[in-house]
Design an enzyme around this catalytic site. Structure first.
Site, PDB file in Angstrom:
ATOM      1  N   TYR A  11     -15.290   4.997  -1.454  1.00  0.00           N
ATOM      2  CA  TYR A  11     -14.943   5.267  -0.052  1.00  0.00           C
ATOM      3  C   TYR A  11     -13.915   6.399   0.065  1.00  0.00           C
ATOM      4  CZ  TYR A  11     -12.739   4.165   4.515  1.00  0.00           C
ATOM      5  OH  TYR A  11     -12.187   4.208   5.782  1.00  0.00           O
ATOM      6  N   ILE A  12     -12.760   6.243  -0.554  1.00  0.00           N
ATOM      7  CA  ILE A  12     -11.720   7.271  -0.449  1.00  0.00           C
ATOM      8  C   ILE A  12     -12.070   8.454  -1.371  1.00  0.00           C
ATOM      9  CG2 ILE A  12      -9.235   7.762  -0.673  1.00  0.00           C
ATOM     10  CD1 ILE A  12      -8.768   4.717  -0.276  1.00  0.00           C
ATOM     11  N   SER A  34     -20.208   0.790  -9.699  1.00  0.00           N
ATOM     12  CA  SER A  34     -20.099  -0.680  -9.537  1.00  0.00           C
ATOM     13  C   SER A  34     -19.758  -1.036  -8.089  1.00  0.00           C
ATOM     14  CB  SER A  34     -19.005  -1.234 -10.468  1.00  0.00           C
ATOM     15  OG  SER A  34     -17.740  -0.664 -10.142  1.00  0.00           O
ATOM     16  N   ASP A  58     -18.538   4.345 -17.492  1.00  0.00           N
ATOM     17  CA  ASP A  58     -17.344   3.512 -17.434  1.00  0.00           C
ATOM     18  C   ASP A  58     -16.151   4.303 -17.989  1.00  0.00           C
ATOM     19  OD1 ASP A  58     -16.776   0.040 -18.300  1.00  0.00           O
ATOM     20  OD2 ASP A  58     -15.334   1.655 -17.971  1.00  0.00           O
ATOM     21  N   SER A 124      -0.919   2.093  -4.091  1.00  0.00           N
ATOM     22  CA  SER A 124      -1.126   1.336  -2.848  1.00  0.00           C
ATOM     23  C   SER A 124       0.192   0.814  -2.310  1.00  0.00           C
ATOM     24  CB  SER A 124      -2.059   0.146  -3.150  1.00  0.00           C
ATOM     25  OG  SER A 124      -2.059  -0.785  -2.091  1.00  0.00           O
ATOM     26  N   ALA A 125       0.253   0.669  -1.009  1.00  0.00           N
ATOM     27  CA  ALA A 125       1.450   0.091  -0.363  1.00  0.00           C
ATOM     28  C   ALA A 125       1.632  -1.359  -0.769  1.00  0.00           C
ATOM     29  CB  ALA A 125       1.313   0.190   1.151  1.00  0.00           C
ATOM     30  N   TYR A 148      -4.197  -7.627  -8.343  1.00  0.00           N
ATOM     31  CA  TYR A 148      -4.617  -6.259  -7.995  1.00  0.00           C
ATOM     32  C   TYR A 148      -3.379  -5.388  -7.778  1.00  0.00           C
ATOM     33  CZ  TYR A 148      -5.433  -2.391  -4.879  1.00  0.00           C
ATOM     34  OH  TYR A 148      -5.384  -1.148  -4.294  1.00  0.00           O
ATOM     35  N   LYS A 152      -1.562  -2.040  -9.984  1.00  0.00           N
ATOM     36  CA  LYS A 152      -1.107  -0.753  -9.429  1.00  0.00           C
ATOM     37  C   LYS A 152       0.346  -0.493  -9.837  1.00  0.00           C
ATOM     38  CE  LYS A 152      -4.776   0.556  -7.131  1.00  0.00           C
ATOM     39  NZ  LYS A 152      -5.541   1.749  -7.565  1.00  0.00           N
ATOM     40  N   PHE A 177      -1.493   3.172   2.715  1.00  0.00           N
ATOM     41  CA  PHE A 177      -1.319   2.006   3.577  1.00  0.00           C
ATOM     42  C   PHE A 177      -2.711   1.446   3.864  1.00  0.00           C
ATOM     43  CE2 PHE A 177       3.194   1.279   4.126  1.00  0.00           C
ATOM     44  CZ  PHE A 177       3.643   2.268   3.273  1.00  0.00           C
ATOM     45  N   ARG A 230      -0.227  -3.615  10.740  1.00  0.00           N
ATOM     46  CA  ARG A 230      -0.443  -2.744   9.587  1.00  0.00           C
ATOM     47  C   ARG A 230      -0.457  -1.275   9.993  1.00  0.00           C
ATOM     48  NH1 ARG A 230       0.310  -7.028   7.941  1.00  0.00           N
ATOM     49  NH2 ARG A 230      -0.737  -8.253   6.287  1.00  0.00           N
TER      50      ARG A 230
HETATM   51  C1  WQD Z   1      -5.171  -6.412   7.710  1.00  0.00           C
HETATM   52  C2  WQD Z   1      -4.730  -7.420   8.759  1.00  0.00           C
HETATM   53  C3  WQD Z   1      -4.936  -9.708   8.066  1.00  0.00           C
HETATM   54  C4  WQD Z   1      -9.329  -9.681   7.830  1.00  0.00           C
HETATM   55  C5  WQD Z   1      -5.387  -4.953   1.907  1.00  0.00           C
HETATM   56  C6  WQD Z   1      -4.888  -4.883   0.499  1.00  0.00           C
HETATM   57  C7  WQD Z   1      -4.230  -3.559   0.242  1.00  0.00           C
HETATM   58  C8  WQD Z   1      -5.136  -2.429   0.629  1.00  0.00           C
HETATM   59  C9  WQD Z   1      -5.624  -2.572   2.064  1.00  0.00           C
HETATM   60  C10 WQD Z   1      -6.117  -1.570  -1.380  1.00  0.00           C
HETATM   61  C11 WQD Z   1      -3.921  -8.582   8.179  1.00  0.00           C
HETATM   62  C12 WQD Z   1      -5.876  -9.414   9.236  1.00  0.00           C
HETATM   63  C13 WQD Z   1      -8.009  -9.315   8.005  1.00  0.00           C
HETATM   64  C14 WQD Z   1      -9.909 -10.638   8.713  1.00  0.00           C
HETATM   65  C15 WQD Z   1      -7.820 -10.783   9.896  1.00  0.00           C
HETATM   66  N1  WQD Z   1      -6.223  -2.328  -0.261  1.00  0.00           N
HETATM   67  N2  WQD Z   1      -7.273  -9.844   9.015  1.00  0.00           N
HETATM   68  N3  WQD Z   1      -9.124 -11.154   9.712  1.00  0.00           N
HETATM   69  O1  WQD Z   1      -4.349  -7.282   3.661  1.00  0.00           O
HETATM   70  O2  WQD Z   1      -3.141  -5.403   4.922  1.00  0.00           O
HETATM   71  O3  WQD Z   1      -4.297  -4.901   2.778  1.00  0.00           O
HETATM   72  O4  WQD Z   1      -6.250  -3.872   2.163  1.00  0.00           O
HETATM   73  O5  WQD Z   1      -5.218  -0.859  -1.718  1.00  0.00           O
HETATM   74  O6  WQD Z   1      -3.919  -3.483  -1.130  1.00  0.00           O
HETATM   75  O7  WQD Z   1      -3.904  -5.896   0.326  1.00  0.00           O
HETATM   76  O8  WQD Z   1      -5.639  -5.410   4.798  1.00  0.00           O
HETATM   77  O9  WQD Z   1      -7.598  -5.375   6.258  1.00  0.00           O
HETATM   78  O10 WQD Z   1      -7.308  -7.335   4.654  1.00  0.00           O
HETATM   79  O11 WQD Z   1      -5.813  -7.148   6.649  1.00  0.00           O
HETATM   80  O12 WQD Z   1      -7.124 -11.259  10.809  1.00  0.00           O
HETATM   81  O13 WQD Z   1     -11.111 -11.027   8.601  1.00  0.00           O
HETATM   82  O14 WQD Z   1      -5.891  -8.004   9.349  1.00  0.00           O
HETATM   83  O15 WQD Z   1      -4.333 -10.990   8.209  1.00  0.00           O
HETATM   84  O16 WQD Z   1      -2.928  -8.930   9.135  1.00  0.00           O
HETATM   85  P1  WQD Z   1      -4.283  -5.858   4.068  1.00  0.00           P
HETATM   86  P2  WQD Z   1      -6.687  -6.335   5.565  1.00  0.00           P
END
Ligand code: WQD
Length: 334
Positions: A11-12, A34, A58, A124-125, A148, A152, A177, A230
């Site tokens: 994706y990125i 994968s 790989d 990652s944040a 995970y 990082k 983020f 977020r």
């Molecule tokens: C965002 C908000 C959930 C799904 C993750 C990884 C991070 C990075 C980005 C890789 C939160 C809420 C989510 C749903 C919901 N990935 N939510 N219902 O957890 O901030 O970060 O993805 O680097 O490392 O930790 O992202 O999109 O999962 O959640 O309410 O079905 O949406 O509680 O508040 P997150 P997210």
């Protein structure tokens, strides 16, 4: 410049490859497919008119890495390849530690062998864990809450030790983020198979009626409307940040970390209502219990990336929502 992009079909990664090609870089991709599809290469060519050189394989395969470095002389490497599902990492920690750490160590060993010491790493944040202060600066306390995120953080430490051992290395650690959105062409984007973990891909599945409703994980956080906040950043802005990071490391040595965020926090309900308004579509949802491991609020102070990389995000939440939906509408209508 000639750049090796590991995980460049992802994706990125794919959005970054487009950014590099559109800025007259030559790009070579290694990807094990994968979590991506080879068709992405054709879409990159459709957008840019250029086909990147592609090696399927790989990152842990030393012989393949050496073959690539024997066949090409790189100015820098951007390293995306790695597993990235938080939930899966909790279930399968050894798979995550082996894959993410081993592939990075092998990459650095081969880079060293071929005297290529310019690296941009996809961090990652999540390395900030639950922030003590907002907005988050790069010198905030680092702590992780899942395997995970720990891979990082461990890789950041490994790369810092590498620079201490050999000051000729030049490394940028990019702490993303929450990446969402898609290329305006509708040819690149995020559409994970199965039930998505992340918010925007889940909203998309509800919008396309593949899932009946969104489950909002908690509305009792200490935030503007009780739901999680977020820092959502458009993937095209993120891609541009990688080009800026390459331009920075090419002319310097040492290692530094940079927050790639907008500096603005949006709640789950704000994202849902913006998505509905921009795309004129209803997203049914239900308030559910909190998801374990979630934090209430997380958004960046992006001023250091602005100062040192001359980079800042330009796209707003409306564009992120419009472009995300445009992508899936486009692929579903193919
Ligand atoms: C965002 C908000 C959930 C799904 C993750 C990884 C991070 C990075 C980005 C890789 C939160 C809420 C989510 C749903 C919901 N990935 N939510 N219902 O957890 O901030 O970060 O993805 O680097 O490392 O930790 O992202 O999109 O999962 O959640 O309410 O079905 O949406 O509680 O508040 P997150 P997210």
């Amino acid at each position: 410049m000639k750049i090796l992009v590991t995980g460049g079909c992802g994706y990125i990664g794919s959005h970054t490859v487009v950014e590099l090609l559109e800025n007259d870089c030559e790009v070579v991709i290694i990807d094990d497919l994968s979590n991506s599809d080879k068709i992405v290469l054709n879409h990159i060519q459709k957008i840019t008119g250029k086909m990147p050189i592609f090696y399927e394989g790989d990152m842990k395969n030393f012989d393949l890495l050496r073959k690539i470095f024997q066949e090409h002389t790189f100015d820098a490497v951007i390293h995306f390849a790695g597993y990235k599902a938080v939930g899966e990492s909790v279930q399968k920690p050894l798979m995550y530690y082996e894959n993410n750490l081993e592939s990075t160590i092998h990459l650095c060993e081969v880079m060293n062998e071929f005297h290529c010491k310019k690296l941009v790493f996809s961090s990652s944040a999540t390395v900030y864990g639950s922030p003590e202060k907002l907005p988050i600066k790069e010198d905030a306390k680092l702590s992780t809450t899942n395997p995970y995120g720990t891979t990082k953080l461990m890789i950041e430490h490994i790369l810092r030790d590498l620079v201490v051992s050999d000051s000729n290395w030049s490394i940028a650690l990019l702490r993303y983020f929450n990446p969402i959105g898609a290329h305006t062409s509708g040819l690149l984007g995020e559409n994970p198979k199965g039930i998505p973990n992340n918010l925007m891909p889940y909203i998309i599945k509800v919008a396309t009626k593949e899932l009946p409703q969104l489950n909002v994980f908690g509305n009792d956080y200490d935030t503007k409307d009780g739901t999680g906040v977020r820092d959502y950043i458009h993937v095209v802005d993120l891609a541009h940040g990688h080009l800026c990071a390459v331009n920075k490391i090419i002319n310097s040595t040492g290692i530094d970390a940079y927050n790639l965020g907008t500096g603005k926090g949006y709640s789950v309900l704000e994202l849902v209502s913006t998505f509905e308004r921009v795309n004129n579509i209803k997203i049914p949802y239900e308030i559910c219990p909190r998801r374990s491991g979630d934090i209430a609020e997380c958004y960046a102070d992006p001023s250091y990336a602005k100062e040192k990389l001359n980079w800042e995000a330009t796209k707003n939440l409306e564009e992120m929502c419009r472009d995300s939906y445009n992508y899936v509408s486009n692929i579903n209508n193919k």
